[in-house]
Design a protein around this motif. Structure first.
Motif, short mmCIF file in Angstrom:
data_model
loop_
_atom_site.label_atom_id
_atom_site.label_comp_id
_atom_site.label_asym_id
_atom_site.label_seq_id
_atom_site.Cartn_x
_atom_site.Cartn_y
_atom_site.Cartn_z
N ALA A 92 -0.07 -61.23 29.42
CA ALA A 92 0.58 -61.61 28.15
C ALA A 92 1.19 -63.01 28.25
CB ALA A 92 1.66 -60.60 27.81
N ASP A 93 1.38 -63.62 27.09
CA ASP A 93 2.03 -64.94 27.02
C ASP A 93 3.53 -64.79 26.79
OD1 ASP A 93 -0.39 -66.82 26.99
OD2 ASP A 93 -0.90 -65.25 25.55
N ALA A 94 3.92 -63.68 26.23
CA ALA A 94 5.34 -63.45 26.00
C ALA A 94 5.64 -61.97 25.97
CB ALA A 94 5.79 -64.10 24.70
N VAL A 95 6.83 -61.64 26.47
CA VAL A 95 7.37 -60.30 26.30
C VAL A 95 8.66 -60.49 25.52
CG1 VAL A 95 8.34 -58.25 27.41
CG2 VAL A 95 6.42 -59.45 28.48
N VAL A 96 8.80 -59.78 24.42
CA VAL A 96 9.99 -59.96 23.61
C VAL A 96 10.69 -58.62 23.43
CG1 VAL A 96 8.57 -59.89 21.52
CG2 VAL A 96 10.82 -60.86 21.37
N GLY A 97 12.01 -58.66 23.37
CA GLY A 97 12.77 -57.42 23.17
C GLY A 97 14.08 -57.75 22.47
N THR A 98 14.29 -57.19 21.27
CA THR A 98 15.57 -57.39 20.61
C THR A 98 16.35 -56.09 20.71
OG1 THR A 98 14.85 -56.71 18.42
CG2 THR A 98 14.55 -59.03 18.96
N ASN A 99 17.55 -56.19 21.20
CA ASN A 99 18.37 -54.99 21.42
C ASN A 99 17.65 -53.96 22.26
OD1 ASN A 99 21.05 -55.12 20.00
ND2 ASN A 99 19.63 -55.98 18.50
N VAL A 100 17.03 -54.42 23.31
CA VAL A 100 16.26 -53.52 24.16
C VAL A 100 16.66 -53.67 25.63
CG1 VAL A 100 13.94 -53.08 25.07
CG2 VAL A 100 14.28 -53.42 22.63
N PHE A 101 16.72 -54.90 26.11
CA PHE A 101 17.04 -55.10 27.53
C PHE A 101 18.43 -54.55 27.86
CE2 PHE A 101 13.62 -57.58 29.52
CZ PHE A 101 12.82 -57.80 28.39
N CYS A 102 19.35 -54.66 26.90
CA CYS A 102 20.70 -54.13 27.17
C CYS A 102 20.70 -52.60 27.19
CB CYS A 102 21.69 -54.66 26.14
SG CYS A 102 21.49 -53.94 24.50
N HIS A 103 19.60 -52.00 26.77
CA HIS A 103 19.52 -50.54 26.69
C HIS A 103 19.01 -49.89 27.97
CE1 HIS A 103 19.56 -49.63 22.15
NE2 HIS A 103 19.94 -50.86 22.30
N VAL A 104 18.39 -50.67 28.85
CA VAL A 104 17.68 -50.02 29.96
C VAL A 104 18.39 -50.15 31.31
CG1 VAL A 104 15.37 -49.99 28.97
CG2 VAL A 104 16.18 -52.08 30.03
N PRO A 105 18.94 -49.03 31.79
CA PRO A 105 19.64 -49.07 33.08
C PRO A 105 18.71 -49.55 34.21
CG PRO A 105 20.09 -47.00 31.95
CD PRO A 105 19.04 -47.71 31.14
N ASN A 106 17.42 -49.25 34.11
CA ASN A 106 16.48 -49.68 35.15
C ASN A 106 15.94 -51.08 34.84
OD1 ASN A 106 15.02 -48.79 32.93
ND2 ASN A 106 13.21 -48.31 34.16
#
Ligand code: TMP
Ligand code: ZN
Length: 416
Positions: free
Chosen positions: A159-173
């Motif tokens: 992929a050229d980009a991975v995007v996440g809005t209000n997602v990375f703060c959700h994942v303990p792992n």
């Protein structure tokens, strides 16, 4: 006290809220007896400065087949997603492949998808993923990690980009999510993440941003340290006035991109404000306790005088406020919410019935306690008749105010 979820360091307690239900755990009356509760407490790691939940809830409890949050509920967020898609297009090649993590019902994915941009959504909540798939937006219903990244590469390429809005703060792992991003991205690929900004939360005493789904409360400093542990570096930052103040962080593989001056500017400002030092957050705890006392004073006083009060917007944030302050159906008659899936359910923990905005308009209370304060302008416009009928809004961020129009914080200037 357990160790830092990222570096294992011994953490410092910022604030303990006690026993809480799930922020998005809206439920039927028949499920009250089996409701799940846990201890909500936020800590800060002096070693990597990352603010985080002390003991996150198991992810399978939060993002299931019945996840009640749908992204496409706000017109302002829709416009924000459109602009985000445009700015992402500026940093990826013309013909590109973009993966969105936590793609929900496809609200952002639809703007990313063009004739030249192939997209893939990844979202573990099967009900919201199915909505996106129905809209013709390819969506993988699973949790993202290294093994998921390998499967995507095998089927769709890098992929050229991975995007996440209000997602990375959700994942303990988060470590395995970043490792997955590293596997999935090409050498010049970028990760774009956008999450509520801890600087705004502290500044506005927005303690309601703290609930089970938000495992991390990022700053530029903590994201920069986290990125460098996984072969990335923080190459750009932008502040946005959405979700009560959010920061967009762009990560590139170490050494592959030029670093914007904005990064150094933000890190210097955070150091000057003490956002890198855990003990400075003791003041946040004191402000939060004061905010609760003031809100209770206001609503209890109104009820003693016979006023009818309803909540407006059954947000996950409202779960923290209602349970931390102990506000139940004796204070709020109902909570109005525009999401059909939430109507007829009850709010988590304190069990206030949820009703439609039509109900709010035909059976209007004297006062409305606004839980979606981050959408204050849009809601104020939509509910003009409420104000014109002499009714009043109660808001509590950045401080408790009762006014003809909802008063919400302004913060964009400080960080943009
Ligand atoms: P959030 O985006 O702050 O998490 O909150 C979204 C919730 O607020 C969602 O349940 C829908 C509700 N809502 C309304 O009821 N009316 C509105 O006008 C808006 C913008 C949101
Ligand atoms: Zn740490």
């Amino acid at each position: 006290m357990s160790g830092c979820l990222v570096c294992g360091g011994i953490t410092h307690e910022v604030m303990s809220f006690g026993r809480m239900p799930l922020g998005n755990g809206f439920l039927r009356a028949s499920d009250f007896a089996e409701e799940y509760f846990w201890n909500l407490s936020v800590v800060c790691c002096p070693r990597c400065s990352l603010v985080q939940l002390n003991d996150p809830v198991d992810k399978h409890r939060m993002f299931s087949a019945n996840y009640a949050f749908f992204s496409s509920t706000s017109t302002r967020m829709a416009a924000h997603f459109q602009r985000l898609a445009e700015s992402l297009r500026q940093v990826v090649p013309e013909k590109s492949f973009v993966v969105e993590l936590g793609s929900n019902d496809g609200s952002l994915l639809q703007h990313l998808s063009t004739r030249r941009t192939r997209v893939l959504g990844v979202d573990p909540s099967t009900n919201v993923a199915a909505v996106a798939a129905d809209r013709g937006l390819p969506t993988l219903a699973r949790f993202f990690d290294e093994s998921c990244a390998r499967d995507i590469v095998a089927e769709h390429g890098h992929a050229d980009a991975v995007v996440g809005t209000n997602v990375f703060c959700h994942v303990p792992n988060i470590g395995s999510v970043l490792e997955g991003c590293d596997l999935l991205l090409r050498r010049h690929g970028v990760v774009m993440l956008e999450d509520p900004y801890w600087g705004d939360i502290v500044d506005n005493t927005a303690y309601d941003q703290i609930y089970d789904e938000h495992a991390f409360y990022f700053t530029g400093t903590s994201v920069s340290r986290l990125a460098s542990c996984h072969g990335f570096e923080l190459i750009d930052v932008r502040h946005f006035d959405v979700h009560g103040g959010s920061m967009r962080y762009v990560l590139g593989k170490a050494g592959a991109h030029a670093v914007s001056d904005r990064v150094e500017g933000l890190l210097a400002r955070e150091a000057a404000l003490g956002l890198t030092e855990c003990h400075t957050f003791d003041e946040f705890r004191a402000h939060t306790e004061l905010s609760r006392a003031r809100l209770l004073d206001v609503v209890q006083d109104l009820r003693r005088n016979g006023a009818r009060i309803a909540g407006y917007a059954a947000t996950s944030k409202s779960t923290t406020v209602l349970n931390y302050c102990g506000i139940g159906p004796d204070v709020l008659e109902y909570v109005s919410d525009s999401t059909p899936a939430k109507q007829r359910l009850y709010t988590p923990g304190v069990h206030i019935p949820i009703r439609s905005p039509e109900h709010f308009r035909t059976d209007a209370p004297h006062f409305a306690l606004l839980f979606a304060w981050n959408h204050a302008a849009e809601i104020s416009e939509k509910e003009k008749a409420f104000t014109e009928a002499g009714r009043r809004w109660i808001t509590y961020v950045p401080r408790v105010v009762v006014a003809p129009v909802p008063v919400a914080p302004g913060h964009a200037l400080a960080y943009s």
